[in-house]
Write a protein that holds these residues in place. Structure first.
Motif, PDB file in Angstrom:
ATOM      1  N   TYR A   2       0.658  -1.144   0.568  1.00  0.00           N
ATOM      2  CA  TYR A   2      -0.236  -0.016   0.153  1.00  0.00           C
ATOM      3  C   TYR A   2       1.006   1.234   0.062  1.00  0.00           C
ATOM      4  CZ  TYR A   2      -3.289   3.278   1.835  1.00  0.00           C
ATOM      5  OH  TYR A   2      -3.556   4.583   1.704  1.00  0.00           O
ATOM      6  N   GLY A   3       0.426   1.901  -0.655  1.00  0.00           N
ATOM      7  CA  GLY A   3       1.576   3.698  -0.640  1.00  0.00           C
ATOM      8  C   GLY A   3       0.327   4.817  -0.523  1.00  0.00           C
ATOM      9  N   LEU A   4       1.082   5.676  -0.505  1.00  0.00           N
ATOM     10  CA  LEU A   4       0.601   6.726  -0.405  1.00  0.00           C
ATOM     11  C   LEU A   4       1.080   7.786  -1.060  1.00  0.00           C
ATOM     12  CD1 LEU A   4      -1.181   6.725   3.370  1.00  0.00           C
ATOM     13  CD2 LEU A   4      -2.045   6.892   1.176  1.00  0.00           C
ATOM     14  N   ILE A   5       1.343   9.103  -1.054  1.00  0.00           N
ATOM     15  CA  ILE A   5       1.764   9.812  -1.643  1.00  0.00           C
ATOM     16  C   ILE A   5       1.323  11.355  -2.152  1.00  0.00           C
ATOM     17  CG2 ILE A   5       3.702  11.439  -3.680  1.00  0.00           C
ATOM     18  CD1 ILE A   5       3.514   8.530  -4.897  1.00  0.00           C
ATOM     19  N   GLY A   6       1.706  11.522  -0.473  1.00  0.00           N
ATOM     20  CA  GLY A   6       0.726  13.481  -0.255  1.00  0.00           C
ATOM     21  C   GLY A   6       1.500  14.219  -0.391  1.00  0.00           C
ATOM     22  N   LYS A   7       1.158  16.047  -0.341  1.00  0.00           N
ATOM     23  CA  LYS A   7       2.195  17.203  -0.334  1.00  0.00           C
ATOM     24  C   LYS A   7       1.237  17.990   0.507  1.00  0.00           C
ATOM     25  CE  LYS A   7       3.059  21.396  -2.628  1.00  0.00           C
ATOM     26  NZ  LYS A   7       2.484  21.684  -4.188  1.00  0.00           N
ATOM     27  N   MET A   8       1.635  18.635   2.020  1.00  0.00           N
ATOM     28  CA  MET A   8       1.695  19.213   2.672  1.00  0.00           C
ATOM     29  C   MET A   8       2.094  20.611   2.882  1.00  0.00           C
ATOM     30  SD  MET A   8       2.281  17.940   5.841  1.00  0.00           S
ATOM     31  CE  MET A   8       2.509  15.739   6.877  1.00  0.00           C
ATOM     32  N   THR A   9       1.580  21.818   3.138  1.00  0.00           N
ATOM     33  CA  THR A   9       1.657  23.116   2.610  1.00  0.00           C
ATOM     34  C   THR A   9       2.019  23.253   4.417  1.00  0.00           C
ATOM     35  OG1 THR A   9      -0.451  23.633   2.612  1.00  0.00           O
ATOM     36  CG2 THR A   9       0.787  23.692   0.657  1.00  0.00           C
ATOM     37  N   LEU A  10       2.965  24.442   4.209  1.00  0.00           N
ATOM     38  CA  LEU A  10       3.831  24.602   5.684  1.00  0.00           C
ATOM     39  C   LEU A  10       3.441  26.205   6.076  1.00  0.00           C
ATOM     40  CD1 LEU A  10       6.394  22.427   5.544  1.00  0.00           C
ATOM     41  CD2 LEU A  10       4.029  22.023   6.278  1.00  0.00           C
ATOM     42  N   ALA A  11       3.343  26.826   7.465  1.00  0.00           N
ATOM     43  CA  ALA A  11       3.598  28.068   6.913  1.00  0.00           C
ATOM     44  C   ALA A  11       4.819  28.281   7.156  1.00  0.00           C
ATOM     45  CB  ALA A  11       3.135  28.073   9.144  1.00  0.00           C
ATOM     46  N   PRO A  12       4.734  29.687   6.736  1.00  0.00           N
ATOM     47  CA  PRO A  12       5.863  30.346   5.935  1.00  0.00           C
ATOM     48  C   PRO A  12       7.349  30.219   6.995  1.00  0.00           C
ATOM     49  CG  PRO A  12       4.326  31.665   5.069  1.00  0.00           C
ATOM     50  CD  PRO A  12       3.802  30.660   6.450  1.00  0.00           C
ATOM     51  N   GLY A  13       8.301  29.350   6.606  1.00  0.00           N
ATOM     52  CA  GLY A  13       9.757  29.391   7.145  1.00  0.00           C
ATOM     53  C   GLY A  13      10.024  28.335   8.282  1.00  0.00           C
ATOM     54  N   GLN A  14       8.327  27.159   8.497  1.00  0.00           N
ATOM     55  CA  GLN A  14       8.677  26.483   9.451  1.00  0.00           C
ATOM     56  C   GLN A  14       8.653  25.421   8.766  1.00  0.00           C
ATOM     57  OE1 GLN A  14       7.474  26.743  12.541  1.00  0.00           O
ATOM     58  NE2 GLN A  14       7.592  29.453  11.615  1.00  0.00           N
ATOM     59  N   ARG A  15       9.619  24.587   7.285  1.00  0.00           N
ATOM     60  CA  ARG A  15       9.840  23.227   6.685  1.00  0.00           C
ATOM     61  C   ARG A  15      10.832  22.983   7.267  1.00  0.00           C
ATOM     62  NH1 ARG A  15      10.570  23.085   0.566  1.00  0.00           N
ATOM     63  NH2 ARG A  15      12.574  24.297   0.224  1.00  0.00           N
ATOM     64  N   ALA A  16      11.511  23.298   8.010  1.00  0.00           N
ATOM     65  CA  ALA A  16      12.244  22.545   8.266  1.00  0.00           C
ATOM     66  C   ALA A  16      12.262  21.647  10.186  1.00  0.00           C
ATOM     67  CB  ALA A  16      13.353  23.476   9.217  1.00  0.00           C
TER      68      ALA A  16
END
Length: 100
Positions: A2-16
């Protein structure tokens, strides 16, 4: 599999911070064959998560693990949304044992 691929959008500057939380909280997940967090090169405030599991039930069970719950709690305040999401049936590949 079973596989999943998903995109998350983040608050500016919070990716790390979000990447760190997700990677730290997903080290021991029974049934997980692959868990990859990747930066979106075209969006500084987005990541992609690609997962491969033995079964869909293994993925569902992982969501109740204390380490995964802690990772979600740490990352959630910095996640502004979810973009595209794809369910797949992986057949194999480098690092994966085929099940067919």
């Amino acid at each position: 599999m079973y596989g999943l691929i998903g995109k998350m959008t983040l608050a500016p500057g919070q990716r790390a911070l979000v990447v760190s939380a997700l990677l730290d909280g997903t080290q021991a997940m029974p049934g997980c064959l692959s868990y990859v967090v990747a930066e979106d090169p075209s969006d500084a405030d987005a990541i992609w998560v690609t997962e491969v599991w033995v079964t869909q039930a293994d993925h569902q069970a992982s969501l109740a693990l204390p380490a995964v719950q802690a990772a979600i709690a740490k990352a959630r305040p910095h996640i502004t949304g979810f973009g595209e999401r794809f369910e797949t049936t992986p057949l194999g590949g480098y690092g994966l044992q085929p099940t067919v």
